[in-house]
Motif scaffolding. Structure first.
Motif, PDB file in Angstrom:
ATOM      1  N   VAL A 170     -47.029 139.469 -36.935  1.00 37.59           N
ATOM      2  CA  VAL A 170     -48.093 138.926 -37.783  1.00 37.59           C
ATOM      3  C   VAL A 170     -48.141 137.409 -37.615  1.00 37.59           C
ATOM      4  CG1 VAL A 170     -49.085 138.746 -40.098  1.00 37.59           C
ATOM      5  CG2 VAL A 170     -47.707 140.761 -39.494  1.00 37.59           C
ATOM      6  N   ALA A 171     -49.353 136.879 -37.490  1.00 35.82           N
ATOM      7  CA  ALA A 171     -49.565 135.433 -37.490  1.00 35.82           C
ATOM      8  C   ALA A 171     -50.195 135.070 -38.828  1.00 35.82           C
ATOM      9  CB  ALA A 171     -50.461 135.023 -36.327  1.00 35.82           C
ATOM     10  N   TRP A 172     -49.427 134.411 -39.685  1.00 34.86           N
ATOM     11  CA  TRP A 172     -49.857 134.066 -41.039  1.00 34.86           C
ATOM     12  C   TRP A 172     -50.444 132.658 -41.045  1.00 34.86           C
ATOM     13  CZ3 TRP A 172     -49.024 138.119 -44.355  1.00 34.86           C
ATOM     14  CH2 TRP A 172     -48.030 139.040 -44.007  1.00 34.86           C
ATOM     15  N   ASP A 173     -51.631 132.493 -41.635  1.00 34.11           N
ATOM     16  CA  ASP A 173     -52.226 131.172 -41.806  1.00 34.11           C
ATOM     17  C   ASP A 173     -52.069 130.775 -43.271  1.00 34.11           C
ATOM     18  OD1 ASP A 173     -52.881 131.174 -39.167  1.00 34.11           O
ATOM     19  OD2 ASP A 173     -54.976 131.715 -39.460  1.00 34.11           O
ATOM     20  N   VAL A 174     -51.305 129.711 -43.486  1.00 33.23           N
ATOM     21  CA  VAL A 174     -50.851 129.332 -44.819  1.00 33.23           C
ATOM     22  C   VAL A 174     -51.295 127.904 -45.133  1.00 33.23           C
ATOM     23  CG1 VAL A 174     -48.823 129.161 -46.335  1.00 33.23           C
ATOM     24  CG2 VAL A 174     -48.775 130.703 -44.350  1.00 33.23           C
ATOM     25  N   ILE A 175     -51.695 127.666 -46.369  1.00 38.46           N
ATOM     26  CA  ILE A 175     -51.814 126.282 -46.824  1.00 38.46           C
ATOM     27  C   ILE A 175     -50.904 126.099 -48.033  1.00 38.46           C
ATOM     28  CG2 ILE A 175     -54.178 125.988 -46.009  1.00 38.46           C
ATOM     29  CD1 ILE A 175     -55.068 126.075 -48.933  1.00 38.46           C
ATOM     30  N   ALA A 188     -54.249 136.575 -42.326  1.00 39.42           N
ATOM     31  CA  ALA A 188     -53.127 137.168 -41.605  1.00 39.42           C
ATOM     32  C   ALA A 188     -53.707 137.878 -40.391  1.00 39.42           C
ATOM     33  CB  ALA A 188     -52.350 138.141 -42.484  1.00 39.42           C
ATOM     34  N   ASN A 189     -53.119 137.643 -39.245  1.00 36.50           N
ATOM     35  CA  ASN A 189     -53.687 138.126 -37.979  1.00 36.50           C
ATOM     36  C   ASN A 189     -52.713 139.045 -37.263  1.00 36.50           C
ATOM     37  OD1 ASN A 189     -56.129 136.058 -37.773  1.00 36.50           O
ATOM     38  ND2 ASN A 189     -54.307 134.906 -38.368  1.00 36.50           N
ATOM     39  N   THR A 190     -53.266 140.066 -36.613  1.00 32.69           N
ATOM     40  CA  THR A 190     -52.427 141.054 -35.924  1.00 32.69           C
ATOM     41  C   THR A 190     -51.886 140.542 -34.602  1.00 32.69           C
ATOM     42  OG1 THR A 190     -52.298 143.414 -35.344  1.00 32.69           O
ATOM     43  CG2 THR A 190     -54.265 142.229 -34.620  1.00 32.69           C
ATOM     44  N   SER A 191     -52.326 139.367 -34.183  1.00 32.59           N
ATOM     45  CA  SER A 191     -51.808 138.741 -32.969  1.00 32.59           C
ATOM     46  C   SER A 191     -52.063 137.252 -33.074  1.00 32.59           C
ATOM     47  CB  SER A 191     -52.484 139.310 -31.719  1.00 32.59           C
ATOM     48  OG  SER A 191     -53.869 138.992 -31.720  1.00 32.59           O
ATOM     49  N   SER A 192     -51.521 136.511 -32.137  1.00 32.99           N
ATOM     50  CA  SER A 192     -51.780 135.076 -32.083  1.00 32.99           C
ATOM     51  C   SER A 192     -52.014 134.695 -30.640  1.00 32.99           C
ATOM     52  CB  SER A 192     -50.588 134.284 -32.644  1.00 32.99           C
ATOM     53  OG  SER A 192     -50.841 132.891 -32.562  1.00 32.99           O
ATOM     54  N   GLY A 193     -53.051 133.898 -30.414  1.00 31.41           N
ATOM     55  CA  GLY A 193     -53.284 133.430 -29.054  1.00 31.41           C
ATOM     56  C   GLY A 193     -52.034 132.786 -28.484  1.00 31.41           C
ATOM     57  N   VAL A 194     -51.748 133.075 -27.226  1.00 32.31           N
ATOM     58  CA  VAL A 194     -50.516 132.561 -26.616  1.00 32.31           C
ATOM     59  C   VAL A 194     -50.598 131.077 -26.302  1.00 32.31           C
ATOM     60  CG1 VAL A 194     -49.826 134.785 -25.680  1.00 32.31           C
ATOM     61  CG2 VAL A 194     -51.303 133.286 -24.319  1.00 32.31           C
ATOM     62  N   ASN A 195     -51.805 130.514 -26.287  1.00 29.37           N
ATOM     63  CA  ASN A 195     -51.949 129.114 -25.896  1.00 29.37           C
ATOM     64  C   ASN A 195     -51.182 128.167 -26.809  1.00 29.37           C
ATOM     65  OD1 ASN A 195     -53.617 129.841 -23.798  1.00 29.37           O
ATOM     66  ND2 ASN A 195     -55.511 129.343 -24.845  1.00 29.37           N
ATOM     67  N   TYR A 238     -55.804 147.554 -38.228  1.00 21.59           N
ATOM     68  CA  TYR A 238     -57.105 147.422 -38.875  1.00 21.59           C
ATOM     69  C   TYR A 238     -57.018 146.551 -40.117  1.00 21.59           C
ATOM     70  CZ  TYR A 238     -61.204 148.353 -41.681  1.00 21.59           C
ATOM     71  OH  TYR A 238     -62.309 148.188 -42.454  1.00 21.59           O
ATOM     72  N   MET A 239     -55.946 146.696 -40.870  1.00 18.61           N
ATOM     73  CA  MET A 239     -55.793 145.929 -42.098  1.00 18.61           C
ATOM     74  C   MET A 239     -55.903 144.435 -41.827  1.00 18.61           C
ATOM     75  SD  MET A 239     -52.553 145.748 -44.706  1.00 18.61           S
ATOM     76  CE  MET A 239     -51.877 144.177 -44.183  1.00 18.61           C
ATOM     77  N   LEU A 240     -55.347 143.989 -40.708  1.00 21.29           N
ATOM     78  CA  LEU A 240     -55.342 142.568 -40.385  1.00 21.29           C
ATOM     79  C   LEU A 240     -56.576 142.141 -39.600  1.00 21.29           C
ATOM     80  CD1 LEU A 240     -51.580 142.108 -39.401  1.00 21.29           C
ATOM     81  CD2 LEU A 240     -52.672 141.813 -41.624  1.00 21.29           C
ATOM     82  N   ASN A 241     -57.319 143.093 -39.078  1.00 20.79           N
ATOM     83  CA  ASN A 241     -58.521 142.753 -38.307  1.00 20.79           C
ATOM     84  C   ASN A 241     -59.745 142.555 -39.204  1.00 20.79           C
ATOM     85  OD1 ASN A 241     -57.261 142.771 -35.814  1.00 20.79           O
ATOM     86  ND2 ASN A 241     -57.628 144.953 -35.477  1.00 20.79           N
ATOM     87  N   ASN A 242     -59.609 142.888 -40.477  1.00 19.42           N
ATOM     88  CA  ASN A 242     -60.704 142.706 -41.425  1.00 19.42           C
ATOM     89  C   ASN A 242     -60.217 141.777 -42.533  1.00 19.42           C
ATOM     90  OD1 ASN A 242     -62.347 143.207 -43.890  1.00 19.42           O
ATOM     91  ND2 ASN A 242     -63.416 144.637 -42.533  1.00 19.42           N
TER      92      ASN A 242
END
Length: 351
Positions: A303-308, A320-327, A83-87
């Motif tokens: 965790v999938a971290w989006d960083v700049i 920060a995402n609880t998953s990352s699309g496999v594509n 939940y922490m990463l879904n919001n």
């Protein structure tokens, strides 16, 4: 299994059933796929028709790849802390203790907007935040893939949305006609990222996973996401942005790929920069900082971290995402029999 666990199990299964029909069977396709291939893609493993075309799958080759349905099942690996990463608002408020994050200016929950001091905001006050900030980002706090994200701006005389001039009434309708969003400051990016394409903020996605054997975190995969003229204001691959694989040792970019076609992009179609000439500055230090960050959360196994990278060389976590699309991972080869597949098997996502 007690009653609570049974209800939770059934609820998750019901959600997956709905997602299968909504996000796989009735998903919008970017590739031209025959009805027969779409049927095979959907029925044999839960692939999107686009994945069948993008990976060049057949009945044998599909066994090498993780599907869209596999990805949906993987989103439960971090339960009950997912939940922490879904919001996005909650994520930002937690992470600010450890690393730079964009400042949240206001949150609209169930149609009621307020700043983080709790002061209610009217439409005029929301517009004032845009004017005072000069440029801000509006995001839904429970969606992904760049959906519903817009850049709102004010240059002293005129408002703008995603780089085009807009009337005040249009901004007002956007702010008042939506709910469950937040406004945040816009971050400036490092010169290397602006050189890739300066009309979007181009983020690095770094995926960390907790090794089931050693219990230690590692950087598993990383890509540089790059927006294009067609994706302004976002860089998301799901919106048509490009992705370049990052060499985990050197930080050098590969050629670019897209989820919407099978073209190999040696150069950016708008800026003209050659991707393989680019090396992310201070890459080793960035990896180390992400590993130190994730060690504060030993209960988050993936965790999938989006960083700049900011102009001064420091790093900022956008999401920060609880998953990352496999594509974006499998553009460089199937993972069903690879490290990610083994990780999924450990958590019974796949057999």
């Amino acid at each position: 299994m007690d009653v609570f666990e049974l209800v939770h199990y059934v609820t998750n299964k019901a959600k997956l059933f709905v997602l299968y029909w909504r996000r796989i069977v009735f998903a919008k396709n970017h590739f031209s796929v025959s009805p027969w291939d779409k049927l095979r893609a959907n029925l044999f493993g839960g692939f999107l028709a686009d994945q069948w075309a993008l990976y060049g799958l057949d009945m044998k080759k599909r066994k090498e790849y993780l599907s869209e349905f596999d990805w949906y099942r993987s989103r439960y690996i971090n339960e009950p802390f997912d939940y922490m990463l879904n919001n996005k608002v909650v994520t930002t408020e937690v992470l600010r203790q450890y690393i730079r994050v964009p400042e949240i200016l206001a949150v609209n929950s169930k149609g009621l907007a307020a700043d983080l001091s709790g002061t209610p905001l009217s439409g005029d006050a929301e517009l004032a935040l845009v004017r005072n900030g000069g440029k801000v980002i509006i995001k839904p706090f429970g969606k992904g893939k760049g959906n519903g994200v817009h850049c709102l701006s004010f240059d002293g005389t005129a408002y703008g949305i995603d780089g085009r001039t807009a009337e005040e009434d249009e901004l007002r309708r956007l702010l008042e006609g939506s709910k469950d969003w937040y406004l945040s400051e816009t971050m400036q990016q490092h010169a290397y990222a602006a050189a890739l394409y300066d009309q979007t903020i181009n983020t690095i996605r770094i995926i960390t996973m907790k090794d089931p054997e050693t219990g230690r975190f590692k950087v598993f995969f990383a890509v540089q996401r790059v927006g294009t003229q067609k994706t302004i204001p976002v860089d998301n691959a799901s919106q048509g942005g490009l992705v370049c694989r990052i060499d985990l040792e050197s930080g050098r970019l590969s050629h670019g790929r897209s989820l919407h076609n099978r073209t190999v992009y040696e150069r950016h179609p708008d800026s003209g920069i050659r991707f393989e000439d680019v090396v992310i500055p201070d890459w080793a230090a960035l990896k180390q900082e992400i590993l130190e960050l994730v060690n504060h959360f030993p209960y988050l196994h993936f965790v999938a971290w989006d960083v700049i990278k900011l102009p001064d060389g420091t790093n900022c976590i956008i999401e920060a995402n609880t998953s990352s699309g496999v594509n974006i991972i499998q553009l460089w080869g199937g993972q069903r029999n690879g490290e990610l597949g083994a990780f999924y098997r450990h958590y019974k996502v796949i057999k």
